[in-house]
Design a protein around this motif. Sequence first.
Motif, mmCIF file in Angstrom:
data_model
loop_
_atom_site.group_PDB
_atom_site.id
_atom_site.type_symbol
_atom_site.label_atom_id
_atom_site.label_comp_id
_atom_site.label_asym_id
_atom_site.label_seq_id
_atom_site.Cartn_x
_atom_site.Cartn_y
_atom_site.Cartn_z
ATOM 1 N N MET A 1 0.842 -1.198 0.000
ATOM 2 C CA MET A 1 0.000 0.000 0.000
ATOM 3 C C MET A 1 0.881 1.253 0.000
ATOM 4 O O MET A 1 1.830 1.348 0.770
ATOM 5 N N LYS A 2 0.552 2.192 -0.870
ATOM 6 C CA LYS A 2 1.320 3.427 -0.966
ATOM 7 C C LYS A 2 1.089 4.277 0.269
ATOM 8 O O LYS A 2 -0.043 4.460 0.723
ATOM 9 N N ARG A 3 2.163 4.817 0.820
ATOM 10 C CA ARG A 3 2.043 5.656 2.012
ATOM 11 C C ARG A 3 1.359 6.960 1.664
ATOM 12 O O ARG A 3 1.500 7.496 0.558
ATOM 13 N N ASN A 4 0.632 7.482 2.634
ATOM 14 C CA ASN A 4 -0.053 8.754 2.484
ATOM 15 C C ASN A 4 0.897 9.857 2.928
ATOM 16 O O ASN A 4 1.189 9.991 4.123
ATOM 17 N N SER A 5 1.398 10.639 1.965
ATOM 18 C CA SER A 5 2.382 11.675 2.300
ATOM 19 C C SER A 5 1.775 12.768 3.167
ATOM 20 O O SER A 5 2.481 13.381 3.984
ATOM 21 N N PHE A 6 0.477 13.004 3.007
ATOM 22 C CA PHE A 6 -0.185 14.007 3.846
ATOM 23 C C PHE A 6 -0.135 13.588 5.312
ATOM 24 O O PHE A 6 0.210 14.389 6.191
ATOM 25 N N LEU A 7 -0.484 12.344 5.603
ATOM 26 C CA LEU A 7 -0.452 11.862 6.983
ATOM 27 C C LEU A 7 0.974 11.854 7.521
ATOM 28 O O LEU A 7 1.194 12.140 8.711
ATOM 29 N N ASP A 8 1.949 11.548 6.672
ATOM 30 C CA ASP A 8 3.339 11.606 7.102
ATOM 31 C C ASP A 8 3.724 13.035 7.481
ATOM 32 O O ASP A 8 4.442 13.252 8.472
ATOM 33 N N CYS A 9 3.257 14.008 6.711
ATOM 34 C CA CYS A 9 3.528 15.413 7.030
ATOM 35 C C CYS A 9 2.898 15.816 8.354
ATOM 36 O O CYS A 9 3.507 16.519 9.162
ATOM 37 N N TRP A 240 -1.260 22.222 3.036
ATOM 38 C CA TRP A 240 -0.507 23.106 2.145
ATOM 39 C C TRP A 240 0.986 22.813 2.171
ATOM 40 O O TRP A 240 1.668 22.901 1.133
ATOM 41 N N LEU A 241 1.521 22.457 3.342
ATOM 42 C CA LEU A 241 2.943 22.114 3.407
ATOM 43 C C LEU A 241 3.249 20.888 2.565
ATOM 44 O O LEU A 241 4.354 20.768 2.008
ATOM 45 N N ASN A 242 2.286 19.990 2.457
ATOM 46 C CA ASN A 242 2.483 18.777 1.665
ATOM 47 C C ASN A 242 2.607 19.086 0.175
ATOM 48 O O ASN A 242 2.999 18.206 -0.602
ATOM 49 N N ARG A 243 2.294 20.304 -0.195
ATOM 50 C CA ARG A 243 2.414 20.746 -1.583
ATOM 51 C C ARG A 243 3.562 21.748 -1.752
ATOM 52 O O ARG A 243 3.585 22.509 -2.709
ATOM 53 N N SER A 244 4.496 21.745 -0.802
ATOM 54 C CA SER A 244 5.623 22.678 -0.839
ATOM 55 C C SER A 244 6.934 21.934 -0.618
ATOM 56 O O SER A 244 6.957 20.710 -0.468
ATOM 57 N N TRP A 245 8.030 22.672 -0.562
ATOM 58 C CA TRP A 245 9.348 22.081 -0.333
ATOM 59 C C TRP A 245 9.428 21.405 1.035
ATOM 60 O O TRP A 245 10.269 20.514 1.251
ATOM 61 N N ALA A 246 8.575 21.842 1.980
ATOM 62 C CA ALA A 246 8.625 21.292 3.337
ATOM 63 C C ALA A 246 8.088 19.870 3.420
ATOM 64 O O ALA A 246 8.247 19.205 4.451
ATOM 65 N N ALA A 247 7.443 19.403 2.349
ATOM 66 C CA ALA A 247 6.827 18.073 2.384
ATOM 67 C C ALA A 247 7.855 16.979 2.658
ATOM 68 O O ALA A 247 7.607 16.070 3.458
ATOM 69 N N THR A 248 9.005 17.061 2.017
ATOM 70 C CA THR A 248 9.997 15.989 2.151
ATOM 71 C C THR A 248 10.549 15.861 3.569
ATOM 72 O O THR A 248 10.508 14.770 4.149
#
Length: 326
Positions: A1-9, A240-248
Amino acid sequence: MKRNSFLDCVRGLGMVLVVFGHAQRGLHDGNLFPASYPFEQIDFTLYTFHMPLFFLLAGLHVWPSVEKGSRRFLRSKFLTIVVPYFVWSIIQGGVQILMAGSTNHPLSLSDWPMLFYRPIGQFWFLYALMIWQLIALCYGRFRPALIVVAVTAFLLGSAIPESFFATAMKMGIFFAAGTLVGPELEARIERFAHAGFPVSCTLAFLLSTYMVMGVAPFYSFEAIPAAIFGIALTLIVCYWLNRSWAATPLAICGRRSMPIYVLHIMAVSGMRIVLLKAGIRNPYFMLPVCTIAGVLLPLGVSPILTKVGDAISAVPALVHRRQTAK
């Protein structure tokens, strides 16, 4: 299952707030802040929502996990909650015993048996989380009952003196709220992440926090609005951070949230002790340095901890295969 990057953020930002809160408390307990520093205000504001946020996140995927079967559910929670709780409580407790002359909260060997009913430090979260995971498992077939139990527990927790168990009982409503929201959290937040809602949410959070500060504890019935708006604001910010450089960087912290959580107190305390021994006592310099250390040092050793955890997780399957072979 692909991880949810939003939840990781969300987990990543939440974990940074946890580390900051403990770094600030360490400096405060060491009497390093000047009288003008607004410790009480910052501490109260932070604690109204950042731990409730983690209980809400923990509840998001409970029902899908329960549906996989009670044995698989219990095995998973034992490896991801119970084992880290005891292992790292003993390790951190041992460090506190060895460093008793330098830490703010020294322990003794006589404190270790109390791990079964009185967690030390930040590990109260794992203990409380396991309680609510077990309660959810018991009510898996009657899911609305979890809401009733959580509300009742909150009322009972509010009626008894402040203690670990009172706090654990109060966290149930946020855990139950997470089970209601479910895995579709990001889609739900997207509806409110535009227009003027973030501004309104910020104002509501500040107002609700101000109204309860000095009137009731941060885990109280009166503080629930502050917790709700604080959590909502954090989720919107992370959307919004999940759509910026801060996401990683935030997603990395989120994926490694357990190593950071179990190690950050030792990292923060160790950095504080090092700075003090070096003659550095400026709290405005120490606070960000200790916070950064509390995040980066655990991240540095997290690959090793992950390999050890994977090895431990593989033991039951290996034993089962050998028994089957016989």
